[in-house]
Write an enzyme that holds these catalytic residues in place. Structure first.
Site, PDB file in Angstrom:
ATOM      1  NE  ARG A  12      -1.378   2.380   2.913  1.00 48.91           N
ATOM      2  CZ  ARG A  12      -0.772   3.452   3.418  1.00 48.91           C
ATOM      3  NH1 ARG A  12      -0.522   4.528   2.676  1.00 48.91           N
ATOM      4  NH2 ARG A  12      -0.366   3.448   4.682  1.00 48.91           N
ATOM      5  CG  ASP A  13       3.453   4.236   2.867  1.00 50.22           C
ATOM      6  OD1 ASP A  13       3.761   5.039   1.969  1.00 50.22           O
ATOM      7  OD2 ASP A  13       3.383   4.575   4.062  1.00 50.22           O
ATOM      8  CG  HIS A  16       2.556   6.746  -1.633  1.00 54.93           C
ATOM      9  ND1 HIS A  16       1.698   7.655  -2.214  1.00 54.93           N
ATOM     10  CD2 HIS A  16       1.998   6.408  -0.435  1.00 54.93           C
ATOM     11  CE1 HIS A  16       0.674   7.874  -1.409  1.00 54.93           C
ATOM     12  NE2 HIS A  16       0.825   7.141  -0.326  1.00 54.93           N
ATOM     13  CB  SER A 167       1.899  11.868   7.076  1.00 55.11           C
ATOM     14  OG  SER A 167       0.817  11.335   7.780  1.00 55.11           O
ATOM     15  CG  HIS A 194       2.541   4.616   9.128  1.00 49.93           C
ATOM     16  ND1 HIS A 194       2.173   3.551   8.332  1.00 49.93           N
ATOM     17  CD2 HIS A 194       3.114   5.514   8.294  1.00 49.93           C
ATOM     18  CE1 HIS A 194       2.521   3.794   7.083  1.00 49.93           C
ATOM     19  NE2 HIS A 194       3.097   4.987   7.035  1.00 49.93           N
TER      20      HIS A 194
END
Length: 335
Positions: A12-13, A16, A167, A194
């Site tokens: 998922r990440d 990017h 983030s 995270h």
């Protein structure tokens, strides 16, 4: 000591890092390896979650449901997870079809001051008996007391846990201790962290979060993710193993999964450079690194200056159009 749950966000990440171009073979192969490594959750999808594939934030190579079905077929004792951000993800169009694909866990995310927007999805998932957790994005932007207030709302909606997302990779270890520690002390649900690696602290911050009481940590193989990347699975596994923190991880298989990812689709291991470091200092979303580089080149301005200005404006994910606006303004100033 309570077992720590490890969520692997490589699929998922990590999307990017390759402009959301992970393919079916990448998903199938890595999901199988991550399951063998003993991660608790494999999170799959577009980098910005369900329903996010778009011209604005990037078109995915594979649609959401195909990604989810492909990964689910490779998982047995490992849960399939997704990220849902209201605004990108619509309940009827995106979320309910994803649940039909066998999703076990949904993380509903919102900007750190906007937990209210997660209420509909978290309560609905809770009513359906689906594990729902809350995510507070860009959590460096507010203090511990305000984060606690937002997290309590998610808890009241029925979230089984709240994850603080760094983030921008802007946290220091003292930030982690204060903010994670505050949530652990005052919430009745699990707390997670995270990390992003803009300041080179992703692993240290993850280990610090566990020491502060976090029982959920996010990782990606080789740190494969937005900007300077995330806390690498292989290094977190090694550190938790060395310090005796109980997890389901199998160390050698975790190392194998990272090697496989590097061979299969990690075309460039995330590193720290002037752009990603400035992003961390300025507190700007890690996913802006690529668009900022391109805007700097297009308009002939220093991308670091773009990041500083974005930080001063407190721009957040979803406001990508501001990058070009800022670059154009900077170009006019020096013209």
């Amino acid at each position: 000591m309570t077992d720590v749950t490890v969520c692997d966000s490589t699929l998922r990440d990590g999307n990017h890092a390759v402009a959301h171009r992970l393919g079916v073979d990448d998903i199938r192969t890595y999901a199988r390896a991550a399951a063998l490594a003993g991660v608790d959750v494999v999170e799959v999808g577009h980098g910005n979650g369900l329903g996010a594939s778009s011209i604005q934030v990037g078109l995915a190579a594979v649609d959401d449901l195909t990604m989810l079905r492909t990964a689910k077929a490779e998982l047995r004792d490992t849960r399939l997870g997704v990220l849902s951000m209201p605004g990108f993800c619509c309940v009827e169009r995106d979320l309910k079809p994803a649940l039909d694909c066998g999703v076990d866990e949904v993380r509903v995310g919102a900007h750190c001051t906007e937990a209210d927007v997660t209420r509909q999805q978290i309560t609905m998932l809770n009513d359906l008996g689906v594990v729902a957790k809350g995510i507070l994005l860009m959590s460096h932007m507010i203090g511990a007391a305000e984060l606690l207030e937002q997290a309590r709302r998610m808890q009241d909606y029925g979230a089984r846990g709240v994850i603080l997302m760094d983030s921008a990779g802007a946290y220091t270890q003292s930030d982690v201790e204060e903010k994670v520690g505050t949530l652990v002390e005052h919430l009745d649900i699990a707390v997670g962290f995270h990390a992003h690696n803009n300041l080179g602290l992703a692993v240290a911050n993850t280990v610090t979060a566990v020491a502060a009481g976090a029982t959920i940590v996010d990782v990606t193989s080789r740190g494969f993710g937005a900007g300077a990347g995330n806390a690498p699975l292989e290094l977190v596994a090694a550190n938790l193993h060395k310090t005796g923190v109980p997890t389901r991880l199998r160390l050698f298989e975790a190392l194998d999964a990272a090697d496989l990812a590097h061979t299969a689709f990690v075309r460039r291991v995330p590193t720290n450079d002037g752009i990603t470091i400035t992003s961390g200092i300025a507190g700007v979303f890690s996913g802006f690194a690529g668009p900022v580089r391109r805007a700097g080149e297009q308009f002939g301005v220093d991308p670091r200056e773009i990041l500083v200005e974005l930080g001063q404006r407190k721009v957040i994910a979803g406001q990508e159009d501001t990058i070009v606006e800022v670059a154009l303004e900077l170009a006019r100033r020096v013209a």
